[in-house]
Design an enzyme around this catalytic site. Structure first.
Site, PDB file in Angstrom:
ATOM      1  N   GLY A  49       1.594   4.032   0.813  1.00  0.00           N
ATOM      2  CA  GLY A  49       0.622   3.200   1.508  1.00  0.00           C
ATOM      3  C   GLY A  49       1.357   2.088   2.243  1.00  0.00           C
ATOM      4  N   GLN A  54       1.885  -6.014   6.259  1.00  0.00           N
ATOM      5  CA  GLN A  54       3.276  -5.697   5.914  1.00  0.00           C
ATOM      6  C   GLN A  54       4.132  -5.434   7.159  1.00  0.00           C
ATOM      7  OE1 GLN A  54       2.091  -2.568   2.825  1.00  0.00           O
ATOM      8  NE2 GLN A  54       3.977  -3.423   1.976  1.00  0.00           N
ATOM      9  N   CYS A 103       6.167  -1.633  -4.111  1.00  0.00           N
ATOM     10  CA  CYS A 103       5.647  -2.114  -2.826  1.00  0.00           C
ATOM     11  C   CYS A 103       6.802  -2.169  -1.839  1.00  0.00           C
ATOM     12  CB  CYS A 103       5.044  -3.504  -3.033  1.00  0.00           C
ATOM     13  SG  CYS A 103       4.339  -4.213  -1.533  1.00  0.00           S
ATOM     14  N   LEU A 104       6.574  -1.691  -0.625  1.00  0.00           N
ATOM     15  CA  LEU A 104       7.653  -1.709   0.378  1.00  0.00           C
ATOM     16  C   LEU A 104       8.062  -3.149   0.729  1.00  0.00           C
ATOM     17  CD1 LEU A 104       6.608   1.177   2.818  1.00  0.00           C
ATOM     18  CD2 LEU A 104       8.291   1.243   0.976  1.00  0.00           C
ATOM     19  N   HIS A 145      -4.342  -1.428  -4.190  1.00  0.00           N
ATOM     20  CA  HIS A 145      -3.100  -2.144  -3.850  1.00  0.00           C
ATOM     21  C   HIS A 145      -3.097  -2.510  -2.359  1.00  0.00           C
ATOM     22  CE1 HIS A 145       1.491  -2.523  -4.152  1.00  0.00           C
ATOM     23  NE2 HIS A 145       1.256  -2.548  -2.858  1.00  0.00           N
ATOM     24  N   GLU A 146      -3.446  -1.527  -1.512  1.00  0.00           N
ATOM     25  CA  GLU A 146      -3.394  -1.765  -0.060  1.00  0.00           C
ATOM     26  C   GLU A 146      -4.493  -2.740   0.383  1.00  0.00           C
ATOM     27  OE1 GLU A 146      -0.784  -0.942   1.426  1.00  0.00           O
ATOM     28  OE2 GLU A 146      -0.113   0.346  -0.212  1.00  0.00           O
ATOM     29  N   HIS A 149      -3.491  -6.258  -0.072  1.00  0.00           N
ATOM     30  CA  HIS A 149      -2.618  -6.800   0.982  1.00  0.00           C
ATOM     31  C   HIS A 149      -3.433  -7.469   2.092  1.00  0.00           C
ATOM     32  CE1 HIS A 149       1.491  -5.762   0.025  1.00  0.00           C
ATOM     33  NE2 HIS A 149       1.213  -4.491  -0.185  1.00  0.00           N
TER      34      HIS A 149
HETATM   35 ZN   LIG Z   1       2.400  -3.184  -1.183  1.00  0.00          ZN
END
Ligand SMILES: [Zn+2]
Length: 178
Positions: A49, A54, A103-104, A145-146, A149
């Protein structure tokens, strides 16, 4: 196609609340290119995701692989990743499950995060059509999670304790059980 630069923890864009995407804006070439670039960026970094903040865009948009196959022996191919716009999450039931997340924007770290087991999400797809998804377990985790963000929330914020915070090497060495 372009690979976008991913903001890392500490960048203020990750803590800002993103704004809804307007219908007219959704149809613009610039928005559609952003979606394509986010899909390419997620693929490049092997994410499941990626949310617009991000990649430094304060929009309520994320891309994700929503793989609802629950049977490990399921041989049907995984679905293509999709874009989810202006999502609203409705929690189904009261079950909360704790599992690993990464997480990226927080590279090479994993931690255990409690999330609702089952959710519905109402959103728009990249064509502006209304969609409703019903997700359980891992796909429900990814969507939560997304969506976090988009409100400036990172998975650390959701952890009950930091005892499980681990670097990826140590995760592989000490935490993965099979
Ligand atoms: Zn993330």
């Amino acid at each position: 196609m372009s690979i976008l630069k991913v903001a890392r923890m500490g960048h203020p864009v990750l803590r800002a609340k993103a704004r809804p995407v307007e219908k007219a804006e959704l149809r613009s070439a610039a928005f559609q290119k952003l979606v394509d670039d986010m899909l390419d960026t997620m693929d490049e970094y092997h994410g499941v995701g990626l949310a617009a903040p991000q990649v430094h865009e304060g929009l309520r948009l994320f891309v994700a692989s929503i793989d609802q196959r629950e049977d490990d022996d399921d041989k049907t191919p995984p679905p293509e990743p999709i874009a989810i716009i202006n999502p609203e999450i409705i929690v189904v039931g009261t079950d909360v499950v704790e599992d690993w997340e990464g997480c990226l924007s927080i590279p090479d770290i994993r931690g255990r995060v409690p999330r609702a087991r089952e959710i519905k999400v109402r959103a728009l797809d990249r064509k502006g059509e209304r969609i409703e998804l019903h997700a359980r377990n891992f796909p429900a985790r990814v969507i939560q999670h997304e969506t976090d963000h988009l409100d400036g929330v990172l998975f650390f914020d959701r952890m009950k304790s930091f005892e499980s915070l681990t670097f990826l090497d140590e995760y592989a060495r000490y935490w993965v059980k099979d």
